[in-house]
Design a protein around this motif. Sequence first.
Motif, PDB file in Angstrom:
ATOM      1  N   ALA A 156       7.539 -14.368 -18.343  1.00 54.23           N
ATOM      2  CA  ALA A 156       6.391 -14.696 -17.499  1.00 54.23           C
ATOM      3  C   ALA A 156       6.834 -14.704 -16.043  1.00 54.23           C
ATOM      4  CB  ALA A 156       5.834 -16.059 -17.894  1.00 54.23           C
ATOM      5  N   ALA A 157       6.149 -13.933 -15.236  1.00 58.10           N
ATOM      6  CA  ALA A 157       6.501 -13.801 -13.824  1.00 58.10           C
ATOM      7  C   ALA A 157       5.507 -14.553 -12.945  1.00 58.10           C
ATOM      8  CB  ALA A 157       6.531 -12.329 -13.427  1.00 58.10           C
ATOM      9  N   SER A 158       6.018 -15.161 -11.905  1.00 60.03           N
ATOM     10  CA  SER A 158       5.172 -15.812 -10.920  1.00 60.03           C
ATOM     11  C   SER A 158       5.779 -15.625  -9.538  1.00 60.03           C
ATOM     12  CB  SER A 158       5.004 -17.306 -11.235  1.00 60.03           C
ATOM     13  OG  SER A 158       6.254 -17.962 -11.236  1.00 60.03           O
ATOM     14  N   GLY A 159       4.920 -15.640  -8.536  1.00 55.64           N
ATOM     15  CA  GLY A 159       5.407 -15.517  -7.171  1.00 55.64           C
ATOM     16  C   GLY A 159       5.579 -14.095  -6.675  1.00 55.64           C
ATOM     17  N   ILE A 160       5.193 -13.132  -7.494  1.00 52.28           N
ATOM     18  CA  ILE A 160       5.263 -11.725  -7.097  1.00 52.28           C
ATOM     19  C   ILE A 160       3.943 -11.047  -7.396  1.00 52.28           C
ATOM     20  CG2 ILE A 160       7.756 -11.510  -7.423  1.00 52.28           C
ATOM     21  CD1 ILE A 160       7.178 -10.100 -10.098  1.00 52.28           C
ATOM     22  N   ASP A 161       3.711  -9.928  -6.710  1.00 51.27           N
ATOM     23  CA  ASP A 161       2.566  -9.085  -7.037  1.00 51.27           C
ATOM     24  C   ASP A 161       2.982  -8.232  -8.231  1.00 51.27           C
ATOM     25  OD1 ASP A 161       0.496  -6.700  -5.148  1.00 51.27           O
ATOM     26  OD2 ASP A 161       0.416  -7.403  -7.232  1.00 51.27           O
ATOM     27  N   PHE A 162       2.764  -8.764  -9.394  1.00 53.49           N
ATOM     28  CA  PHE A 162       3.324  -8.196 -10.625  1.00 53.49           C
ATOM     29  C   PHE A 162       2.973  -6.725 -10.782  1.00 53.49           C
ATOM     30  CE2 PHE A 162       5.221  -8.817 -14.721  1.00 53.49           C
ATOM     31  CZ  PHE A 162       4.539  -7.992 -15.604  1.00 53.49           C
ATOM     32  N   ASN A 163       1.785  -6.345 -10.376  1.00 53.00           N
ATOM     33  CA  ASN A 163       1.300  -4.980 -10.628  1.00 53.00           C
ATOM     34  C   ASN A 163       2.167  -3.907  -9.977  1.00 53.00           C
ATOM     35  OD1 ASN A 163      -0.825  -6.130 -11.987  1.00 53.00           O
ATOM     36  ND2 ASN A 163      -2.309  -5.837 -10.347  1.00 53.00           N
ATOM     37  N   ILE A 164       2.867  -4.241  -8.898  1.00 52.83           N
ATOM     38  CA  ILE A 164       3.626  -3.216  -8.178  1.00 52.83           C
ATOM     39  C   ILE A 164       5.099  -3.181  -8.570  1.00 52.83           C
ATOM     40  CG2 ILE A 164       2.050  -3.337  -6.224  1.00 52.83           C
ATOM     41  CD1 ILE A 164       4.241  -4.820  -4.672  1.00 52.83           C
ATOM     42  N   TYR A 165       5.512  -4.107  -9.445  1.00 49.85           N
ATOM     43  CA  TYR A 165       6.916  -4.203  -9.830  1.00 49.85           C
ATOM     44  C   TYR A 165       7.227  -3.413 -11.097  1.00 49.85           C
ATOM     45  CZ  TYR A 165       8.322  -7.634  -6.387  1.00 49.85           C
ATOM     46  OH  TYR A 165       8.647  -8.255  -5.211  1.00 49.85           O
ATOM     47  N   THR A 166       8.346  -2.716 -11.062  1.00 49.74           N
ATOM     48  CA  THR A 166       8.921  -2.175 -12.277  1.00 49.74           C
ATOM     49  C   THR A 166       9.596  -3.325 -13.017  1.00 49.74           C
ATOM     50  OG1 THR A 166       9.294   0.028 -11.343  1.00 49.74           O
ATOM     51  CG2 THR A 166      10.664  -0.618 -13.216  1.00 49.74           C
ATOM     52  N   MET A 167       9.315  -3.432 -14.305  1.00 51.91           N
ATOM     53  CA  MET A 167       9.873  -4.512 -15.101  1.00 51.91           C
ATOM     54  C   MET A 167      10.875  -3.940 -16.104  1.00 51.91           C
ATOM     55  SD  MET A 167       8.398  -7.071 -13.759  1.00 51.91           S
ATOM     56  CE  MET A 167       9.045  -8.330 -14.872  1.00 51.91           C
ATOM     57  N   ALA A 168      11.906  -4.715 -16.363  1.00 51.37           N
ATOM     58  CA  ALA A 168      12.946  -4.223 -17.261  1.00 51.37           C
ATOM     59  C   ALA A 168      13.590  -5.378 -18.009  1.00 51.37           C
ATOM     60  CB  ALA A 168      14.008  -3.449 -16.485  1.00 51.37           C
ATOM     61  N   TRP A 169      14.200  -5.034 -19.112  1.00 52.32           N
ATOM     62  CA  TRP A 169      15.053  -5.957 -19.858  1.00 52.32           C
ATOM     63  C   TRP A 169      16.482  -5.428 -19.825  1.00 52.32           C
ATOM     64  CZ3 TRP A 169      13.610 -10.636 -21.678  1.00 52.32           C
ATOM     65  CH2 TRP A 169      12.237 -10.896 -21.814  1.00 52.32           C
ATOM     66  N   PHE A 170      17.394  -6.309 -19.513  1.00 49.95           N
ATOM     67  CA  PHE A 170      18.819  -6.033 -19.563  1.00 49.95           C
ATOM     68  C   PHE A 170      19.434  -6.982 -20.602  1.00 49.95           C
ATOM     69  CE2 PHE A 170      19.894  -3.482 -15.719  1.00 49.95           C
ATOM     70  CZ  PHE A 170      18.641  -3.447 -15.132  1.00 49.95           C
ATOM     71  N   ARG A 171      20.643  -6.673 -20.989  1.00 43.61           N
ATOM     72  CA  ARG A 171      21.378  -7.599 -21.855  1.00 43.61           C
ATOM     73  C   ARG A 171      22.851  -7.575 -21.503  1.00 43.61           C
ATOM     74  NH1 ARG A 171      20.805  -4.417 -27.698  1.00 43.61           N
ATOM     75  NH2 ARG A 171      22.251  -2.698 -27.226  1.00 43.61           N
ATOM     76  N   GLN A 172      23.501  -8.683 -21.825  1.00 42.89           N
ATOM     77  CA  GLN A 172      24.937  -8.789 -21.576  1.00 42.89           C
ATOM     78  C   GLN A 172      25.587  -9.495 -22.752  1.00 42.89           C
ATOM     79  OE1 GLN A 172      26.055 -10.591 -17.840  1.00 42.89           O
ATOM     80  NE2 GLN A 172      28.043  -9.590 -17.898  1.00 42.89           N
ATOM     81  N   ALA A 173      26.459  -8.766 -23.420  1.00 43.28           N
ATOM     82  CA  ALA A 173      27.228  -9.329 -24.519  1.00 43.28           C
ATOM     83  C   ALA A 173      28.525  -9.919 -23.987  1.00 43.28           C
ATOM     84  CB  ALA A 173      27.515  -8.248 -25.559  1.00 43.28           C
ATOM     85  N   PRO A 174      29.128 -10.854 -24.704  1.00 42.49           N
ATOM     86  CA  PRO A 174      30.373 -11.465 -24.246  1.00 42.49           C
ATOM     87  C   PRO A 174      31.434 -10.414 -23.968  1.00 42.49           C
ATOM     88  CG  PRO A 174      29.504 -12.689 -26.103  1.00 42.49           C
ATOM     89  CD  PRO A 174      28.652 -11.461 -25.965  1.00 42.49           C
ATOM     90  N   GLY A 175      32.040 -10.497 -22.792  1.00 44.11           N
ATOM     91  CA  GLY A 175      33.106  -9.579 -22.436  1.00 44.11           C
ATOM     92  C   GLY A 175      32.659  -8.195 -22.040  1.00 44.11           C
ATOM     93  N   LYS A 176      31.357  -7.988 -21.952  1.00 41.32           N
ATOM     94  CA  LYS A 176      30.837  -6.665 -21.599  1.00 41.32           C
ATOM     95  C   LYS A 176      29.982  -6.746 -20.341  1.00 41.32           C
ATOM     96  CE  LYS A 176      30.830  -4.677 -26.243  1.00 41.32           C
ATOM     97  NZ  LYS A 176      30.041  -3.911 -27.242  1.00 41.32           N
ATOM     98  N   GLU A 177      29.775  -5.578 -19.737  1.00 44.32           N
ATOM     99  CA  GLU A 177      28.920  -5.527 -18.560  1.00 44.32           C
ATOM    100  C   GLU A 177      27.447  -5.604 -18.955  1.00 44.32           C
ATOM    101  OE1 GLU A 177      31.798  -2.852 -15.632  1.00 44.32           O
ATOM    102  OE2 GLU A 177      29.841  -2.102 -16.237  1.00 44.32           O
TER     103      GLU A 177
END
Length: 114
Positions: A22-43
Motif C-alpha cells: 500500500a502506497a501513500s504520499g505519492i501520485d501512484f498513477n505516475i509511478y512504476t511499481m516493482a517487487w524486489f527480493r533479497q536472499a541471505p548473502g545475495k544481492e
Amino acid sequence: VQLVESGGGSVQAGGSLRLSCAASGIDFNIYTMAWFRQAPGKERELVATIFTGHATEYADSVTGRFTIARDNAKNTVSLQMNRLRPEDTAVYYCNAGFMTRDYWGQGTQVTVSS
C-alpha cells in the motif's frame, strides 16, 4: 512517502502466497511499481515490474509462477506467487520509481520450505 508491504509468511514448496503493498504520499498513477527480493548473502534482485500502462516484466526465474498487478484506485500493488520453491525464500521489497524518485518499503519475509 510510505510503502507498506504485507502478506509474507511461511509456506511449503508448491504453495502460494500473495503480497500486497500500500502506497501513500505519492501520485501512484505516475509511478512504476516493482517487487524486489533479497536472499541471505545475495544481492537484491528485481522480481517483477508493472508500468503505468499496466505492462509487466518478470525475472526469468519467476515467469509463469508470479503475477504482478496494480490497483490505481486503491494505490496498491500485489504479487501473486504460485508454485513457490525453496529458492524463492527471501525478504521481498516493494519499490516505487518515477524519474529520479525511488522509494522502498520495509520488506516482508517469505520462507518456502521443502
